[in-house]
Enzyme design. Structure first.
Site, PDB file in Angstrom:
ATOM      1  N   LYS A  51       0.798  -1.222   0.000  1.00  0.00           N
ATOM      2  CA  LYS A  51       0.000   0.000   0.000  1.00  0.00           C
ATOM      3  C   LYS A  51       0.834   1.276   0.000  1.00  0.00           C
ATOM      4  CE  LYS A  51      -4.391  -1.440   0.293  1.00  0.00           C
ATOM      5  NZ  LYS A  51      -5.483  -0.980  -0.593  1.00  0.00           N
ATOM      6  N   SER A 301       1.227  -9.863  -0.612  1.00  0.00           N
ATOM      7  CA  SER A 301       0.929  -8.430  -0.573  1.00  0.00           C
ATOM      8  C   SER A 301       1.073  -7.769   0.788  1.00  0.00           C
ATOM      9  CB  SER A 301      -0.481  -8.173  -1.123  1.00  0.00           C
ATOM     10  OG  SER A 301      -1.440  -8.912  -0.394  1.00  0.00           O
TER      11      SER A 301
END
Length: 316
Positions: A51, A301
């Site tokens: 992110k 991720s």
């Protein structure tokens, strides 16, 4: 599709902030999946997830034009990234989180200097609240996924995969709101349209699956999955058409399969990957893609999971 020029610009913008995360390999995982597996280690990224790529691209540009307060809606990882880069840039950050947000992620947001506001259980509830706060305070709303700068920033991970895995044939990506998946699809397909990109979504948070089947964006209610970062209630307005037109396929995985992926990653590679971060690998591990004998990348991720939470996964 977000142009490759925009993704390259994002790479230049954020190059001094992010890590160029490693690609990990394991003979055991190769044997288990029947593919030559390369794991893109975004769980080792700053703030513990991919992110930071999109958040940095958006916020660094905004700060140069005078922004002094940023607002985000996040289940955790996006909020951490926004709080981190805001603090590094000398601006305030307010993060709107769901009522059931992970305590470890809330603590991290606060440690980075972000102010936490709790609201509802779904993205459909917290995003309007974040908009309201931004309008009330004159702040900039930083979307979790549905923004060209965010998508371009996430796409830099796709560019790195192509350079780090020469001859890559398949890429597995997790799908929540679609920012990472859309960014990687844009990067990969423009660099090599022959590469197959497969999205993986939790079966109990299947808003993208339902939307692809319907041909329009479908909103679902509150969802329950151990992949807390993928509990979106509707795909993004910008991300959905990209996935609709360029994602090669989408497969579903259960919470049990996600947990098994976390355990196997720990056993085979000694990596601590949060459930949301293991979803792409869970899709590869499931065999539902039908992919065998290929040079295959899977994006890990994120790695923001508490010791207590991870120990429970390992016990199962």
């Amino acid at each position: 599709m977000i142009g490759l020029d925009k993704i390259r610009e994002a790479a230049e913008e954020i190059g001094g902030v992010i890590h160029r995360t490693p690609v990990l390999t394991s003979t055991r995982l190769n044997e288990r999946t029947g593919n030559e597996v390369f794991l893109k280690g975004e769980h080792l990224q700053k703030t513990g997830s991919f992110k930071i790529r999109g958040a940095s691209n958006k916020i660094l540009k905004a700060v140069r034009t005078g922004t002094s307060h940023v607002v985000a809606a996040s289940s955790g990882n996006h909020g951490q990234a926004v709080a981190y880069i805001a603090g590094k840039s000398g601006v305030q950050a307010t993060i709107v989180v769901p009522e059931d947000a992970s305590p470890v992620k809330i603590s991290a947001i606060e440690a980075y200097g972000g102010r936490v506001v709790r609201c509802g259980l779904t993205s459909a509830e917290r995003i309007p609240e974040a908009f309201r706060i931004a309008e009330e305070t004159g702040g900039l709303f930083v979307p979790p996924y549905d923004d060209p700068d965010i998508i371009a920033g996430q796409g830099t991970a796709g560019m790195e995969i192509i350079s780090q895995v020469p001859g890559c044939e398949v890429v597995f990506v997790p799908v929540g709101g679609g920012g990472l998946a859309a960014g990687i699809v844009c990067a990969v397909k423009q660099l090599n349209p022959d590469i197959i990109v497969i999205g993986v979504e939790p079966e109990t948070a299947d808003d993208t699956k339902q939307s692809l089947e319907s041909g329009i964006r479908v909103a679902i209610g509150p969802t329950r999955t151990i992949a807390d970062g993928l509990r979106t209630s509707i795909p993004g307005e910008l991300t959905f058409p990209i996935l609709q037109n360029h994602l090669d396929r989408l497969i579903m995985v259960s919470d049990e399969e996600i947990a098994e992926a976390c355990r196997l990653l720990f056993q085979a590679t000694k990596q601590v990957v949060e459930p949301s971060g293991a979803v792409a690998f869970a899709g590869l591990l499931s065999g539902r893609s039908g992919i065998t004998g290929k040079k295959t990348a899977a994006v890990l991720s994120g790695g923001n999971v508490s010791a207590e939470g991870f120990s429970e996964i390992l016990k199962a």
